[in-house]
Design a protein around this motif. Structure first.
Motif, PDB file in Angstrom:
ATOM      1  N   ASP A   1       2.763  -2.686   6.398  1.00 52.56           N
ATOM      2  CA  ASP A   1       2.268  -2.096   7.412  1.00 52.56           C
ATOM      3  C   ASP A   1       0.724  -2.734   7.307  1.00 52.56           C
ATOM      4  O   ASP A   1       0.302  -3.373   6.423  1.00 52.56           O
ATOM      5  CB  ASP A   1       2.069  -0.616   7.138  1.00 52.56           C
TER       6      ASP A   1
ATOM      7  N   HIS B   1       9.006  -2.519   1.303  1.00 56.22           N
ATOM      8  CA  HIS B   1       8.220  -2.468   2.479  1.00 56.22           C
ATOM      9  C   HIS B   1       6.918  -1.381   1.851  1.00 56.22           C
ATOM     10  O   HIS B   1       7.319  -0.757   1.128  1.00 56.22           O
ATOM     11  CB  HIS B   1       8.547  -1.810   3.703  1.00 56.22           C
TER      12      HIS B   1
ATOM     13  N   ASP C   1       6.464   4.645   6.282  1.00 54.63           N
ATOM     14  CA  ASP C   1       6.360   3.552   5.393  1.00 54.63           C
ATOM     15  C   ASP C   1       7.142   3.722   4.028  1.00 54.63           C
ATOM     16  O   ASP C   1       7.119   2.891   3.376  1.00 54.63           O
ATOM     17  CB  ASP C   1       4.803   3.170   4.979  1.00 54.63           C
TER      18      ASP C   1
ATOM     19  N   LYS D   1       7.710   3.080  14.527  1.00 56.12           N
ATOM     20  CA  LYS D   1       8.011   3.929  13.001  1.00 56.12           C
ATOM     21  C   LYS D   1       7.889   5.296  13.614  1.00 56.12           C
ATOM     22  O   LYS D   1       6.619   5.584  14.159  1.00 56.12           O
ATOM     23  CB  LYS D   1       7.295   3.329  12.048  1.00 56.12           C
TER      24      LYS D   1
ATOM     25  N   GLY E   1       3.149   0.700   2.592  1.00 56.59           N
ATOM     26  CA  GLY E   1       2.245   1.492   3.559  1.00 56.59           C
ATOM     27  C   GLY E   1       1.796   2.456   2.936  1.00 56.59           C
ATOM     28  O   GLY E   1       2.211   2.939   2.090  1.00 56.59           O
TER      29      GLY E   1
ATOM     30  N   THR F   1      -3.574  -0.044   5.242  1.00 55.33           N
ATOM     31  CA  THR F   1      -2.869  -0.777   4.127  1.00 55.33           C
ATOM     32  C   THR F   1      -3.583  -1.909   3.751  1.00 55.33           C
ATOM     33  O   THR F   1      -3.810  -1.977   2.674  1.00 55.33           O
ATOM     34  CB  THR F   1      -1.292  -0.837   4.595  1.00 55.33           C
TER      35      THR F   1
END
Length: 241
Positions: free
Chosen positions: A11, A187, A195, A165, A189, A15
């Motif tokens: 992200d 991933h 996230d 998202k 975030g 972030t």
């Protein structure tokens, strides 16, 4: 046997970087250039109201309704100033146009102090990097002027993907670009649903970045939380092989 990690998806906003000033302050600076004197707190409150309304009525920049990022944001700016008693259509259009383009400038963004080192640590471990962000098409320019773009093999923005998202389809698109199983992808975030829960729903390792200890979900185990990106290299070392 655990699949080795090959990719790290990121992200971006809140972030890796954040807006340097509040929206109210940014908008008031533009208004001042046009000879207007507005209250940043009033503008900020108006913006939050308008932003929520647009997000509800025209989700993901209204692309399915024929808008797109620039039209969407310019509408948000015009309506924000209108709520603050600015009525001149030409003036509203000028300020909306200027602010849309101003947000591509590096001075409007602050890269977190731990961001570049974290990205470099990923690369030094042989990991490839991509972006999955609920952002408009300006993201590539913003990452470039902030000195971050060269770290990434691809960018997926919700405007260009056509989905945002927490729709897991945006992560399916990312996995296609990675070309590896979801278990080989992480991933990172700052949003619990977008996230953490959503990537995990498609088999990606979700890591929740919680810089200010604002997430209190007990179902997120400690090993899935990062209080700083400085904690990332040790997690990557454990999952790389």
């Amino acid at each position: 046997m655990r699949a080795p990690l090959r990719w790290v998806l990121w992200d971006v906003k809140d972030t890796l970087l954040k807006v340097r000033l509040s929206v109210g302050e940014q908008y008031c600076m533009e208004a001042e250039r046009m000879g207007l004197s507005l209250n940043p707190l009033e503008v900020d409150a108006a913006f939050r109201h308008v932003y929520r309304n647009y997000s509800r009525r025209y989700p993901n920049y209204g692309i399915t309704q024929g808008l797109g990022g620039q039209s969407w944001w310019m509408g948000v700016v015009r309506d924000t100033f209108s709520q603050c008693r600015v009525q001149d259509p030409a003036l509203l259009n000028t300020m909306a146009h200027n602010l849309y383009h101003n947000f591509c400038n590096a001075e409007n963004w602050e890269v977190f102090p731990d961001s570049k080192k974290a990205l470099e640590s990923c690369s030094s471990l042989g990991l490839k990097l991509g972006v999955v962000s609920n952002f408009d098409s300006r993201l590539e320019t913003i990452l470039c002027v902030c000195g971050l773009l060269t770290h990434f093999s691809f960018l997926i923005t919700s405007e260009e993907a056509g989905v945002a998202k927490p729709n897991p389809v945006i992560f399916d698109q990312a996995l296609q670009k990675c070309g590896v199983p979801a278990a080989s992808v992480a991933h990172i975030g700052d949003h619990y649903v977008n996230d953490y829960l959503t990537p995990r729903s498609v088999g990606i390792h979700g890591l929740l970045l919680d810089r200010h200890s604002k997430h209190n979900q007990p179902e997120v185990p400690r090993e899935h939380r990062l209080s700083s990106l400085e904690e990332l290299p040790s997690w990557l070392q454990q999952h790389r092989n």
